[in-house]
Design a protein around this motif. Structure first.
Motif, PDB file in Angstrom:
ATOM      1  N   PRO A 170       0.803  -1.235   0.000  1.00 28.60           N
ATOM      2  CA  PRO A 170       0.000   0.000   0.000  1.00 28.60           C
ATOM      3  C   PRO A 170       0.833   1.281   0.000  1.00 28.60           C
ATOM      4  N   TRP A 171       1.942   1.304   0.691  1.00 26.34           N
ATOM      5  CA  TRP A 171       2.719   2.539   0.729  1.00 26.34           C
ATOM      6  C   TRP A 171       3.389   2.808  -0.617  1.00 26.34           C
ATOM      7  N   HIS A 172       3.649   1.749  -1.406  1.00 25.96           N
ATOM      8  CA  HIS A 172       4.179   1.945  -2.759  1.00 25.96           C
ATOM      9  C   HIS A 172       3.153   2.675  -3.627  1.00 25.96           C
ATOM     10  N   LEU A 173       1.910   2.222  -3.522  1.00 26.84           N
ATOM     11  CA  LEU A 173       0.847   2.844  -4.323  1.00 26.84           C
ATOM     12  C   LEU A 173       0.642   4.304  -3.929  1.00 26.84           C
ATOM     13  N   ILE A 174       0.688   4.598  -2.630  1.00 26.34           N
ATOM     14  CA  ILE A 174       0.546   5.986  -2.166  1.00 26.34           C
ATOM     15  C   ILE A 174       1.677   6.842  -2.704  1.00 26.34           C
ATOM     16  N   LEU A 175       2.880   6.312  -2.699  1.00 29.00           N
ATOM     17  CA  LEU A 175       4.031   7.045  -3.219  1.00 29.00           C
ATOM     18  C   LEU A 175       3.900   7.292  -4.721  1.00 29.00           C
ATOM     19  N   ILE A 176       3.435   6.304  -5.463  1.00 26.25           N
ATOM     20  CA  ILE A 176       3.257   6.468  -6.908  1.00 26.25           C
ATOM     21  C   ILE A 176       2.200   7.531  -7.200  1.00 26.25           C
ATOM     22  N   ILE A 177       1.084   7.490  -6.469  1.00 25.00           N
ATOM     23  CA  ILE A 177       0.026   8.488  -6.663  1.00 25.00           C
ATOM     24  C   ILE A 177       0.536   9.885  -6.332  1.00 25.00           C
ATOM     25  N   ALA A 178       1.319  10.026  -5.262  1.00 23.35           N
ATOM     26  CA  ALA A 178       1.856  11.333  -4.886  1.00 23.35           C
ATOM     27  C   ALA A 178       2.782  11.875  -5.967  1.00 23.35           C
ATOM     28  N   VAL A 179       3.615  11.030  -6.522  1.00 25.31           N
ATOM     29  CA  VAL A 179       4.534  11.465  -7.583  1.00 25.31           C
ATOM     30  C   VAL A 179       3.741  11.877  -8.823  1.00 25.31           C
ATOM     31  N   LEU A 180       2.713  11.116  -9.177  1.00 31.35           N
ATOM     32  CA  LEU A 180       1.896  11.473 -10.337  1.00 31.35           C
ATOM     33  C   LEU A 180       1.196  12.811 -10.148  1.00 31.35           C
ATOM     34  N   VAL A 181       0.686  13.061  -8.942  1.00 36.39           N
ATOM     35  CA  VAL A 181       0.024  14.337  -8.680  1.00 36.39           C
ATOM     36  C   VAL A 181       1.024  15.478  -8.760  1.00 36.39           C
ATOM     37  N   LEU A 182       2.223  15.264  -8.251  1.00 37.29           N
ATOM     38  CA  LEU A 182       3.243  16.313  -8.312  1.00 37.29           C
ATOM     39  C   LEU A 182       3.693  16.578  -9.747  1.00 37.29           C
ATOM     40  N   LEU A 183       3.810  15.531 -10.538  1.00 40.53           N
ATOM     41  CA  LEU A 183       4.287  15.703 -11.909  1.00 40.53           C
ATOM     42  C   LEU A 183       3.239  16.327 -12.824  1.00 40.53           C
ATOM     43  N   PHE A 184       2.018  15.828 -12.774  1.00 40.22           N
ATOM     44  CA  PHE A 184       1.014  16.237 -13.743  1.00 40.22           C
ATOM     45  C   PHE A 184      -0.006  17.216 -13.194  1.00 40.22           C
ATOM     46  N   GLY A 185      -0.133  17.327 -11.908  1.00 41.14           N
ATOM     47  CA  GLY A 185      -1.133  18.211 -11.321  1.00 41.14           C
ATOM     48  C   GLY A 185      -2.472  17.505 -11.185  1.00 41.14           C
ATOM     49  N   SER A 186      -3.263  17.971 -10.262  1.00 45.99           N
ATOM     50  CA  SER A 186      -4.532  17.293  -9.985  1.00 45.99           C
ATOM     51  C   SER A 186      -5.569  17.541 -11.065  1.00 45.99           C
ATOM     52  N   LYS A 187      -5.408  18.574 -11.875  1.00 47.86           N
ATOM     53  CA  LYS A 187      -6.384  18.863 -12.930  1.00 47.86           C
ATOM     54  C   LYS A 187      -6.200  17.960 -14.148  1.00 47.86           C
ATOM     55  N   LYS A 188      -4.983  17.532 -14.424  1.00 51.89           N
ATOM     56  CA  LYS A 188      -4.720  16.717 -15.610  1.00 51.89           C
ATOM     57  C   LYS A 188      -4.987  15.230 -15.373  1.00 51.89           C
ATOM     58  N   LEU A 189      -4.903  14.770 -14.138  1.00 54.84           N
ATOM     59  CA  LEU A 189      -5.032  13.337 -13.871  1.00 54.84           C
ATOM     60  C   LEU A 189      -6.389  12.765 -14.291  1.00 54.84           C
ATOM     61  N   PRO A 190      -7.530  13.405 -14.005  1.00 55.85           N
ATOM     62  CA  PRO A 190      -8.799  12.822 -14.476  1.00 55.85           C
ATOM     63  C   PRO A 190      -8.883  12.718 -15.998  1.00 55.85           C
ATOM     64  N   ASP A 191      -8.349  13.706 -16.700  1.00 53.58           N
ATOM     65  CA  ASP A 191      -8.350  13.645 -18.172  1.00 53.58           C
ATOM     66  C   ASP A 191      -7.482  12.495 -18.671  1.00 53.58           C
TER      67      ASP A 191
END
Length: 77
Positions: free
Chosen positions: A8-29
């Motif tokens: 579970p902590w791996h998945l949380i880390l991956i999600i955090a990196v994705l949010v930092l890289l792409f921003g929360s507005k681009k992820l749903p698209d």
């Protein structure tokens, strides 16, 4: 070695990196686009499988090579 690859902590880390890289507005698209691509791919694979002719050999169509050399085996087929 890969038994506990995604904890579970791996998945949380991956999600955090994705949010930092792409921003929360681009992820749903991006997720929507990925979902559409997966649906298209699944539909294409389904149509390709439906278009393929049945290539499995029938047992009564041709005798096996070893059956031709042994008369008792040829009688079974």
């Amino acid at each position: 070695m890969l038994r506990n690859a995604l904890e579970p902590w791996h998945l949380i880390l991956i999600i955090a990196v994705l949010v930092l890289l792409f921003g929360s507005k681009k992820l749903p698209d991006m997720a929507r686009g990925l979902g559409r691509s997966m649906r298209i791919l699944k539909a294409e694979v389904k149509t390709l499988k439906a278009d393929e002719p049945d290539v499995t050999p029938r047992p009564d169509a041709t005798p096996r090579p070893e059956a031709a050399s042994r008369p008792e085996a040829a009688a079974r087929y």
